[in-house]
Design a protein around this motif. Structure first.
Motif, PDB file in Angstrom:
ATOM      1  N   PRO A  34      -5.451   8.546   1.741  1.00 31.78           N
ATOM      2  CA  PRO A  34      -5.400   7.277   2.468  1.00 31.78           C
ATOM      3  C   PRO A  34      -4.072   6.575   2.232  1.00 31.78           C
ATOM      4  CG  PRO A  34      -6.831   7.131   0.540  1.00 31.78           C
ATOM      5  CD  PRO A  34      -6.483   8.562   0.706  1.00 31.78           C
ATOM      6  N   THR A  35      -3.613   5.893   3.254  1.00 29.70           N
ATOM      7  CA  THR A  35      -2.294   5.259   3.176  1.00 29.70           C
ATOM      8  C   THR A  35      -2.379   3.777   2.846  1.00 29.70           C
ATOM      9  OG1 THR A  35      -2.349   4.819   5.558  1.00 29.70           O
ATOM     10  CG2 THR A  35      -1.336   6.878   4.832  1.00 29.70           C
ATOM     11  N   LYS A  36      -3.587   3.215   2.802  1.00 30.92           N
ATOM     12  CA  LYS A  36      -3.727   1.784   2.564  1.00 30.92           C
ATOM     13  C   LYS A  36      -4.552   1.525   1.309  1.00 30.92           C
ATOM     14  CE  LYS A  36      -3.081   0.277   7.330  1.00 30.92           C
ATOM     15  NZ  LYS A  36      -3.571  -0.580   8.422  1.00 30.92           N
ATOM     16  N   THR A  37      -4.237   0.407   0.669  1.00 28.42           N
ATOM     17  CA  THR A  37      -4.923   0.006  -0.559  1.00 28.42           C
ATOM     18  C   THR A  37      -5.654  -1.303  -0.328  1.00 28.42           C
ATOM     19  OG1 THR A  37      -3.342   1.120  -1.998  1.00 28.42           O
ATOM     20  CG2 THR A  37      -4.598  -0.693  -2.967  1.00 28.42           C
ATOM     21  N   VAL A  38      -6.869  -1.361  -0.812  1.00 32.99           N
ATOM     22  CA  VAL A  38      -7.702  -2.555  -0.708  1.00 32.99           C
ATOM     23  C   VAL A  38      -8.059  -3.015  -2.110  1.00 32.99           C
ATOM     24  CG1 VAL A  38      -9.955  -3.422   0.002  1.00 32.99           C
ATOM     25  CG2 VAL A  38      -8.642  -2.006   1.558  1.00 32.99           C
ATOM     26  N   ARG A  39      -8.009  -4.320  -2.325  1.00 29.87           N
ATOM     27  CA  ARG A  39      -8.431  -4.887  -3.599  1.00 29.87           C
ATOM     28  C   ARG A  39      -9.843  -5.426  -3.452  1.00 29.87           C
ATOM     29  NH1 ARG A  39      -7.968  -4.049  -8.776  1.00 29.87           N
ATOM     30  NH2 ARG A  39      -7.896  -5.928 -10.078  1.00 29.87           N
ATOM     31  N   LEU A  40     -10.762  -4.971  -4.288  1.00 31.28           N
ATOM     32  CA  LEU A  40     -12.156  -5.410  -4.221  1.00 31.28           C
ATOM     33  C   LEU A  40     -12.475  -6.287  -5.422  1.00 31.28           C
ATOM     34  CD1 LEU A  40     -15.213  -3.304  -3.167  1.00 31.28           C
ATOM     35  CD2 LEU A  40     -15.364  -4.881  -5.092  1.00 31.28           C
ATOM     36  N   LEU A  41     -13.019  -7.470  -5.142  1.00 34.56           N
ATOM     37  CA  LEU A  41     -13.423  -8.426  -6.177  1.00 34.56           C
ATOM     38  C   LEU A  41     -14.939  -8.566  -6.121  1.00 34.56           C
ATOM     39  CD1 LEU A  41     -10.644 -11.080  -5.491  1.00 34.56           C
ATOM     40  CD2 LEU A  41     -10.586  -9.205  -7.146  1.00 34.56           C
ATOM     41  N   ALA A  42     -15.616  -8.185  -7.186  1.00 36.69           N
ATOM     42  CA  ALA A  42     -17.077  -8.134  -7.188  1.00 36.69           C
ATOM     43  C   ALA A  42     -17.661  -9.370  -7.859  1.00 36.69           C
ATOM     44  CB  ALA A  42     -17.552  -6.876  -7.904  1.00 36.69           C
ATOM     45  N   THR A  43     -18.704  -9.927  -7.234  1.00 35.18           N
ATOM     46  CA  THR A  43     -19.364 -11.104  -7.817  1.00 35.18           C
ATOM     47  C   THR A  43     -20.853 -10.890  -8.058  1.00 35.18           C
ATOM     48  OG1 THR A  43     -19.918 -12.127  -5.677  1.00 35.18           O
ATOM     49  CG2 THR A  43     -17.746 -12.625  -6.610  1.00 35.18           C
ATOM     50  N   GLY A  44     -21.392  -9.728  -7.684  1.00 38.11           N
ATOM     51  CA  GLY A  44     -22.812  -9.475  -7.904  1.00 38.11           C
ATOM     52  C   GLY A  44     -23.603  -9.522  -6.617  1.00 38.11           C
ATOM     53  N   GLY A  45     -24.815 -10.078  -6.689  1.00 33.65           N
ATOM     54  CA  GLY A  45     -25.673 -10.175  -5.509  1.00 33.65           C
ATOM     55  C   GLY A  45     -26.588  -8.979  -5.345  1.00 33.65           C
ATOM     56  N   THR A  46     -27.303  -8.945  -4.222  1.00 35.80           N
ATOM     57  CA  THR A  46     -28.223  -7.843  -3.949  1.00 35.80           C
ATOM     58  C   THR A  46     -27.500  -6.517  -3.832  1.00 35.80           C
ATOM     59  OG1 THR A  46     -29.810  -9.301  -2.856  1.00 35.80           O
ATOM     60  CG2 THR A  46     -29.936  -6.981  -2.285  1.00 35.80           C
ATOM     61  N   GLY A  76     -13.211   6.991  -0.377  1.00 30.56           N
ATOM     62  CA  GLY A  76     -11.842   7.316  -0.751  1.00 30.56           C
ATOM     63  C   GLY A  76     -11.020   7.913   0.366  1.00 30.56           C
ATOM     64  N   ASP A  77     -11.672   8.363   1.448  1.00 28.32           N
ATOM     65  CA  ASP A  77     -10.936   8.885   2.594  1.00 28.32           C
ATOM     66  C   ASP A  77     -10.424   7.766   3.495  1.00 28.32           C
ATOM     67  OD1 ASP A  77     -11.447  11.476   1.750  1.00 28.32           O
ATOM     68  OD2 ASP A  77     -13.316  11.607   2.894  1.00 28.32           O
ATOM     69  N   VAL A  78     -10.983   6.572   3.339  1.00 23.89           N
ATOM     70  CA  VAL A  78     -10.598   5.442   4.190  1.00 23.89           C
ATOM     71  C   VAL A  78      -9.476   4.632   3.553  1.00 23.89           C
ATOM     72  CG1 VAL A  78     -11.430   3.345   5.336  1.00 23.89           C
ATOM     73  CG2 VAL A  78     -12.950   5.322   5.105  1.00 23.89           C
ATOM     74  N   ALA A  79      -9.573   4.396   2.248  1.00 23.51           N
ATOM     75  CA  ALA A  79      -8.562   3.582   1.570  1.00 23.51           C
ATOM     76  C   ALA A  79      -8.613   3.826   0.072  1.00 23.51           C
ATOM     77  CB  ALA A  79      -8.790   2.100   1.859  1.00 23.51           C
ATOM     78  N   ASN A  80      -7.514   3.508  -0.580  1.00 23.95           N
ATOM     79  CA  ASN A  80      -7.516   3.418  -2.043  1.00 23.95           C
ATOM     80  C   ASN A  80      -8.135   2.078  -2.421  1.00 23.95           C
ATOM     81  OD1 ASN A  80      -5.982   5.874  -2.586  1.00 23.95           O
ATOM     82  ND2 ASN A  80      -4.229   4.773  -1.721  1.00 23.95           N
ATOM     83  N   VAL A  81      -9.234   2.099  -3.114  1.00 22.44           N
ATOM     84  CA  VAL A  81      -9.938   0.867  -3.470  1.00 22.44           C
ATOM     85  C   VAL A  81      -9.805   0.629  -4.969  1.00 22.44           C
ATOM     86  CG1 VAL A  81     -12.126  -0.371  -3.453  1.00 22.44           C
ATOM     87  CG2 VAL A  81     -11.579   1.204  -1.588  1.00 22.44           C
ATOM     88  N   THR A  82      -9.158  -0.461  -5.327  1.00 22.53           N
ATOM     89  CA  THR A  82      -9.101  -0.871  -6.729  1.00 22.53           C
ATOM     90  C   THR A  82     -10.023  -2.064  -6.895  1.00 22.53           C
ATOM     91  OG1 THR A  82      -7.228  -2.367  -6.360  1.00 22.53           O
ATOM     92  CG2 THR A  82      -6.727  -0.073  -6.916  1.00 22.53           C
ATOM     93  N   ALA A  83     -10.781  -2.089  -7.991  1.00 21.90           N
ATOM     94  CA  ALA A  83     -11.841  -3.084  -8.120  1.00 21.90           C
ATOM     95  C   ALA A  83     -11.736  -3.885  -9.404  1.00 21.90           C
ATOM     96  CB  ALA A  83     -13.207  -2.406  -8.040  1.00 21.90           C
ATOM     97  N   GLU A  84     -12.267  -5.103  -9.342  1.00 23.99           N
ATOM     98  CA  GLU A  84     -12.305  -6.004 -10.496  1.00 23.99           C
ATOM     99  C   GLU A  84     -13.619  -6.766 -10.471  1.00 23.99           C
ATOM    100  OE1 GLU A  84      -9.868  -9.914 -12.193  1.00 23.99           O
ATOM    101  OE2 GLU A  84      -8.990  -8.641 -10.628  1.00 23.99           O
ATOM    102  N   GLN A  85     -14.284  -6.838 -11.603  1.00 31.82           N
ATOM    103  CA  GLN A  85     -15.561  -7.553 -11.707  1.00 31.82           C
ATOM    104  C   GLN A  85     -15.281  -9.013 -12.057  1.00 31.82           C
ATOM    105  OE1 GLN A  85     -18.708  -5.358 -11.731  1.00 31.82           O
ATOM    106  NE2 GLN A  85     -19.453  -7.288 -10.883  1.00 31.82           N
ATOM    107  N   ILE A  86     -15.391  -9.891 -11.062  1.00 26.84           N
ATOM    108  CA  ILE A  86     -15.175 -11.319 -11.274  1.00 26.84           C
ATOM    109  C   ILE A  86     -16.395 -11.957 -11.928  1.00 26.84           C
ATOM    110  CG2 ILE A  86     -14.727 -13.529 -10.130  1.00 26.84           C
ATOM    111  CD1 ILE A  86     -12.341 -11.665 -10.111  1.00 26.84           C
ATOM    112  N   VAL A 115      -1.078  -4.094  -1.103  1.00 27.48           N
ATOM    113  CA  VAL A 115      -2.476  -4.388  -0.755  1.00 27.48           C
ATOM    114  C   VAL A 115      -2.577  -4.799   0.711  1.00 27.48           C
ATOM    115  CG1 VAL A 115      -4.428  -5.935  -1.207  1.00 27.48           C
ATOM    116  CG2 VAL A 115      -3.096  -5.014  -3.110  1.00 27.48           C
ATOM    117  N   SER A 116      -3.416  -4.088   1.452  1.00 25.11           N
ATOM    118  CA  SER A 116      -3.597  -4.388   2.877  1.00 25.11           C
ATOM    119  C   SER A 116      -4.605  -5.495   3.121  1.00 25.11           C
ATOM    120  CB  SER A 116      -4.053  -3.127   3.620  1.00 25.11           C
ATOM    121  OG  SER A 116      -3.067  -2.131   3.562  1.00 25.11           O
TER     122      SER A 116
END
Length: 365
Positions: A34-46, A76-86, A115-116
């Motif tokens: 994948p050529t794009k990177t996404v930053r994921l910020l997690a807060t919980g929930g269902t 992983g085929d759609v984007a590079n996803v880096t994650a952080e648990q907020i 980051v896209s």
């Protein structure tokens, strides 16, 4: 060799070759990184919830984001996803402190040229409030997608993995730029101003009855129904604490003391009025006292649907001029509270506040 025998041999050889060719497994296509990177910020929930079995009972905000990502095939085929648990809470526990932490991390991610877009996983109870807050407090250049689920990962036919995959597709789409914050649920893209949760169980719980959705994710490429409207952060967060804004609920027989009690200690008040934001005689008396004392009061509709526009002087003692009130337009009471919290960081007149509700309380052009 007689000709019939020779012919039979040739046929047998051709058949064997054909069979061998049919049994040869196809060569897998090379995986393109994948050529794009996404930053994921997690807060919980269902979407981070789990139960003892496939039934409806579960606890929200218990599954770490790494486990959630591993449950999404092809991510992983759609984007590079880096994650952080907020945070990892049910969204009934999301508060200003979590909003501020989210906002800080979003701003860092948006400033990163690699980051896209940004994704926030969130519980659905207050998802629309967080999305609206971010739509006002962040610029529109890169997409900020808020996503959740109505079923935990342990449920039969959990909707979280598909919703998260759709969110990544939206966050990496070129057409998503300059749209700012969005909500993605159940194959549908919503404007935070108009979306609201209408059902407590079903996967199609979110809708935008006054304006409709702004797009969908029915294929690998998201589709938007209108052009983007680029904008800067409308109301950036300042200081350490936002002004306290309370909400009062209208009902048959609501009294002046009910309104006064709701407004006690608050910098401003939102009233979820009956019908088109209407107030009883007792409520009107209390509201006049509040606005005369310099406490802004916004009228909204308790059902959360419809445009609460400015009541003209011709309506007499029901008019906004007579009451000193502000028309909340299409915002739900909870979203009107957020707009007031951000707006009152700076001293503003009643006319200034009405202009903000006319601008940011109506979805679309």
């Amino acid at each position: 060799m007689p000709k019939p025998v020779a012919a039979l041999a040739v046929v047998c050889l051709l058949a064997a070759a054909a069979g061998a060719q049919a049994q040869t497994p196809p060569v897998p296509a090379p995986t393109v990184p994948p050529t794009k990177t996404v930053r994921l910020l997690a807060t919980g929930g269902t979407i981070a919830g789990a139960g003892q079995g496939p039934g409806a009972s579960y606890r929200a905000g218990v599954v770490p984001i790494g486990d959630i990502l591993r449950a999404v095939p092809g991510l992983g085929d759609v984007a590079n996803v880096t994650a952080e648990q907020i945070a990892n809470v049910g969204s009934y526990d999301v508060d200003e402190a979590i909003w501020r932490k989210l906002l800080d991390r979003i701003q860092v991610a948006l400033a990163d040229p690699q980051v896209s877009g940004v994704i926030i996983t969130h519980g659905t109870d207050t998802l629309e409030e967080t999305a609206y807050f971010l739509s006002l407090a962040t610029p529109s250049t890169k997409p900020v997608v808020v996503v959740g689920s109505m079923r935990p990962g342990t449920a039969v036919s959990a909707d979280g993995p598909q919703n998260l995959l759709d969110a990544v597709r939206v966050a990496t789409a070129d057409d998503a730029r300059n749209r700012g914050a969005m909500v993605v649920m159940n194959d549908t893209i919503f404007d935070p101003r108009s979306v609201t949760k209408f059902d407590v169980r079903r996967v199609n719980a979110f809708a935008a009855p006054s304006r409709g959705p702004i797009g969908d994710v029915l294929t690998e490429r998201p589709r938007f129904f209108a052009q983007a409207e680029p904008h800067d952060a409308a109301l950036p967060v300042k200081g350490d604490t936002l002004p306290r804004v309370a909400i009062a609920y209208g009902y048959a027989g609501v009294r002046a003391e009910d309104i006064r009690a709701a407004a006690s200690g608050a910098r401003a008040l939102v009233i979820a009025g009956v019908g088109a934001g209407s107030l009883s005689a007792g409520a009107r008396q209390a509201v006049k006292e509040l606005t005369a004392a310099g406490i802004p009061v916004v009228r909204t509709a308790r059902q959360g649907v419809g445009d609460i526009w400015y009541n003209p002087a011709a309506t007499g003692d029901l008019s906004d001029d007579a009451l000193g009130t502000i028309a909340g337009r299409e915002l739900t009471p909870a979203k009107a509270r957020i707009l007031l919290m951000l707006a009152l960081q700076t001293p503003r007149s009643r006319n200034d506040l009405q202009a903000l509700f006319d601008r940011y309380g109506v979805a679309g052009p």
